[in-house]
Design a protein around this motif. Structure first.
Motif, mmCIF file in Angstrom:
data_model
loop_
_atom_site.group_PDB
_atom_site.id
_atom_site.type_symbol
_atom_site.label_atom_id
_atom_site.label_comp_id
_atom_site.label_asym_id
_atom_site.label_seq_id
_atom_site.Cartn_x
_atom_site.Cartn_y
_atom_site.Cartn_z
ATOM 1 N N GLN A 1 0.829 -1.207 0.000
ATOM 2 C CA GLN A 1 0.000 0.000 0.000
ATOM 3 C C GLN A 1 0.862 1.255 0.000
ATOM 4 O O GLN A 1 1.762 1.385 0.821
ATOM 5 C CB GLN A 1 -0.915 -0.032 1.235
ATOM 6 C CG GLN A 1 -2.073 0.941 1.174
ATOM 7 C CD GLN A 1 -3.093 0.569 0.082
ATOM 8 O OE1 GLN A 1 -3.170 -0.570 -0.351
ATOM 9 N NE2 GLN A 1 -3.865 1.549 -0.366
ATOM 10 N N GLY A 2 0.640 2.149 -0.940
ATOM 11 C CA GLY A 2 1.433 3.369 -1.030
ATOM 12 C C GLY A 2 1.121 4.334 0.095
ATOM 13 O O GLY A 2 0.006 4.371 0.607
ATOM 14 N N LYS A 3 2.121 5.080 0.480
ATOM 15 C CA LYS A 3 1.944 6.065 1.538
ATOM 16 C C LYS A 3 2.303 7.429 0.962
ATOM 17 O O LYS A 3 3.207 7.522 0.139
ATOM 18 C CB LYS A 3 2.886 5.700 2.698
ATOM 19 C CG LYS A 3 2.552 6.353 3.998
ATOM 20 C CD LYS A 3 3.382 5.726 5.116
ATOM 21 C CE LYS A 3 3.381 6.627 6.351
ATOM 22 N NZ LYS A 3 4.350 6.194 7.352
ATOM 23 N N THR A 4 1.584 8.459 1.350
ATOM 24 C CA THR A 4 1.877 9.792 0.826
ATOM 25 C C THR A 4 2.632 10.611 1.856
ATOM 26 O O THR A 4 2.257 10.645 3.022
ATOM 27 C CB THR A 4 0.572 10.525 0.464
ATOM 28 O OG1 THR A 4 -0.154 9.714 -0.447
ATOM 29 C CG2 THR A 4 0.865 11.871 -0.180
ATOM 30 N N TYR A 5 3.693 11.234 1.410
ATOM 31 C CA TYR A 5 4.473 12.098 2.280
ATOM 32 C C TYR A 5 4.342 13.519 1.784
ATOM 33 O O TYR A 5 4.263 13.761 0.583
ATOM 34 C CB TYR A 5 5.949 11.693 2.253
ATOM 35 C CG TYR A 5 6.225 10.324 2.807
ATOM 36 C CD1 TYR A 5 6.589 10.173 4.149
ATOM 37 C CD2 TYR A 5 6.120 9.189 2.012
ATOM 38 C CE1 TYR A 5 6.858 8.922 4.670
ATOM 39 C CE2 TYR A 5 6.380 7.934 2.521
ATOM 40 C CZ TYR A 5 6.747 7.799 3.851
ATOM 41 O OH TYR A 5 7.010 6.565 4.358
ATOM 42 N N GLN A 6 4.344 14.461 2.695
ATOM 43 C CA GLN A 6 4.330 15.861 2.287
ATOM 44 C C GLN A 6 5.568 16.565 2.803
ATOM 45 O O GLN A 6 5.960 16.383 3.945
ATOM 46 C CB GLN A 6 3.095 16.558 2.854
ATOM 47 C CG GLN A 6 1.870 16.291 2.012
ATOM 48 C CD GLN A 6 0.726 17.214 2.372
ATOM 49 O OE1 GLN A 6 0.929 18.261 2.988
ATOM 50 N NE2 GLN A 6 -0.477 16.826 1.996
ATOM 51 N N PHE A 7 6.137 17.366 1.923
ATOM 52 C CA PHE A 7 7.316 18.139 2.295
ATOM 53 C C PHE A 7 7.089 19.584 1.897
ATOM 54 O O PHE A 7 6.380 19.877 0.945
ATOM 55 C CB PHE A 7 8.554 17.582 1.582
ATOM 56 C CG PHE A 7 8.834 16.158 1.927
ATOM 57 C CD1 PHE A 7 9.409 15.831 3.153
ATOM 58 C CD2 PHE A 7 8.496 15.126 1.055
ATOM 59 C CE1 PHE A 7 9.648 14.507 3.494
ATOM 60 C CE2 PHE A 7 8.733 13.803 1.391
ATOM 61 C CZ PHE A 7 9.313 13.495 2.613
ATOM 62 N N LYS A 8 7.747 20.451 2.610
ATOM 63 C CA LYS A 8 7.639 21.872 2.276
ATOM 64 C C LYS A 8 8.838 22.299 1.433
ATOM 65 O O LYS A 8 9.983 22.109 1.818
ATOM 66 C CB LYS A 8 7.569 22.705 3.555
ATOM 67 C CG LYS A 8 7.498 24.205 3.279
ATOM 68 C CD LYS A 8 7.271 24.974 4.566
ATOM 69 C CE LYS A 8 7.612 26.443 4.369
ATOM 70 N NZ LYS A 8 7.478 27.206 5.615
ATOM 71 N N LEU A 9 8.526 22.850 0.281
ATOM 72 C CA LEU A 9 9.536 23.298 -0.681
ATOM 73 C C LEU A 9 9.454 24.808 -0.841
ATOM 74 O O LEU A 9 8.370 25.350 -0.993
ATOM 75 C CB LEU A 9 9.262 22.638 -2.032
ATOM 76 C CG LEU A 9 10.061 23.131 -3.237
ATOM 77 C CD1 LEU A 9 11.429 22.486 -3.269
ATOM 78 C CD2 LEU A 9 9.324 22.830 -4.530
ATOM 79 N N VAL A 10 10.587 25.482 -0.810
ATOM 80 C CA VAL A 10 10.592 26.915 -1.138
ATOM 81 C C VAL A 10 11.455 27.152 -2.364
ATOM 82 O O VAL A 10 12.427 26.441 -2.599
ATOM 83 C CB VAL A 10 11.107 27.807 0.020
ATOM 84 C CG1 VAL A 10 10.119 27.845 1.156
ATOM 85 C CG2 VAL A 10 12.469 27.363 0.518
ATOM 86 N N LEU A 11 11.072 28.150 -3.146
ATOM 87 C CA LEU A 11 11.885 28.578 -4.287
ATOM 88 C C LEU A 11 12.414 29.968 -4.006
ATOM 89 O O LEU A 11 11.657 30.850 -3.613
ATOM 90 C CB LEU A 11 11.062 28.601 -5.577
ATOM 91 C CG LEU A 11 10.840 27.218 -6.167
ATOM 92 C CD1 LEU A 11 9.486 26.711 -5.807
ATOM 93 C CD2 LEU A 11 11.057 27.252 -7.659
ATOM 94 N N LEU A 12 13.710 30.137 -4.185
ATOM 95 C CA LEU A 12 14.346 31.418 -3.913
ATOM 96 C C LEU A 12 15.173 31.826 -5.110
ATOM 97 O O LEU A 12 15.643 30.969 -5.868
ATOM 98 C CB LEU A 12 15.262 31.294 -2.695
ATOM 99 C CG LEU A 12 14.586 30.878 -1.384
ATOM 100 C CD1 LEU A 12 15.603 30.324 -0.404
ATOM 101 C CD2 LEU A 12 13.859 32.054 -0.778
ATOM 102 N N GLY A 13 15.377 33.125 -5.269
ATOM 103 C CA GLY A 13 16.200 33.597 -6.374
ATOM 104 C C GLY A 13 15.742 34.958 -6.820
ATOM 105 O O GLY A 13 14.639 35.396 -6.494
#
Ligand code: GDP
Length: 156
Positions: A1-13
């Motif tokens: 069974q697949g599990k979903t993970y959440q991560f926080k991504l920021v874009l800078l520049g």
């Protein structure tokens, strides 16, 4: 069974290096040459993407970020300097486990290249960053960039 993970991504520049275009390409597989800045602003807010104009708010956004894409434009040397400054700030202030990728965007504009691949690659190796040259316009390396980051995320 697949599990979903959440991560926080920021874009800078720096402004106009293509942060929101990269997100748009990755999420919607779409590129808009004449994207209106108002649409951009809404999109930026949603994707927690930051540029010079919001520098003072930056710590609030990269707080608790698991990963960051620091973007420069291969046709603008100054944008690499700005990217390096963001990397320094992240390495000093963000979560010590943050995964940082450097993206040299607009690699479709080879004729106007100002930053050599080797220069950026050497910097990225020294600083311990993932590195890709990307084009939001042609989609070159965009999914590779985000997938490489995803692979570095802890699954536990
Ligand atoms: P941001 O301010 O960093 O979010 O930059 P935008 O995503 O708004 O892009 C700034 C401008 O650069 C827009 O006119 C985009 O169409 C253009 N742009 C973004 N990515 C690319 C790319 O990979 N190649 C080319 N040729 N233009 C791009």
């Amino acid at each position: 069974q697949g599990k979903t993970y959440q991560f926080k991504l920021v874009l800078l520049g720096e402004s106009a290096v293509g942060k929101s275009s990269l997100v748009m390409r990755f999420v919607k597989d779409h590129f808009d040459e004449y994207r209106e800045s108002t649409i951009g602003a809404a999109f930026l807010a949603q994707t927690i993407s930051l540029d010079d104009n919001t520098t003072s708010l930056a710590p609030m956004y990269y707080r608790n970020a698991n990963c960051a894409v620091v973007v420069y434009d291969i046709t603008q040397t100054s944008s690499l300097d700005k990217a390096k400054a963001w990397v320094n700030e992240l390495q000093r202030q963000a979560d010590p486990n943050i995964v940082i990728a450097l993206a040299g965007n607009k690699c479709d504009l080879e004729a106007r290249r100002a930053v050599e691949t080797k220069t950026a690659q050497e910097y990225a190796d020294e600083a311990g960053l993932l590195f890709f040259e990307t084009s939001a316009k042609t989609a070159d390396n965009v999914s590779q960039l985000f997938n490489a980051i995803a692979k570095r995320m802890p699954l536990d």
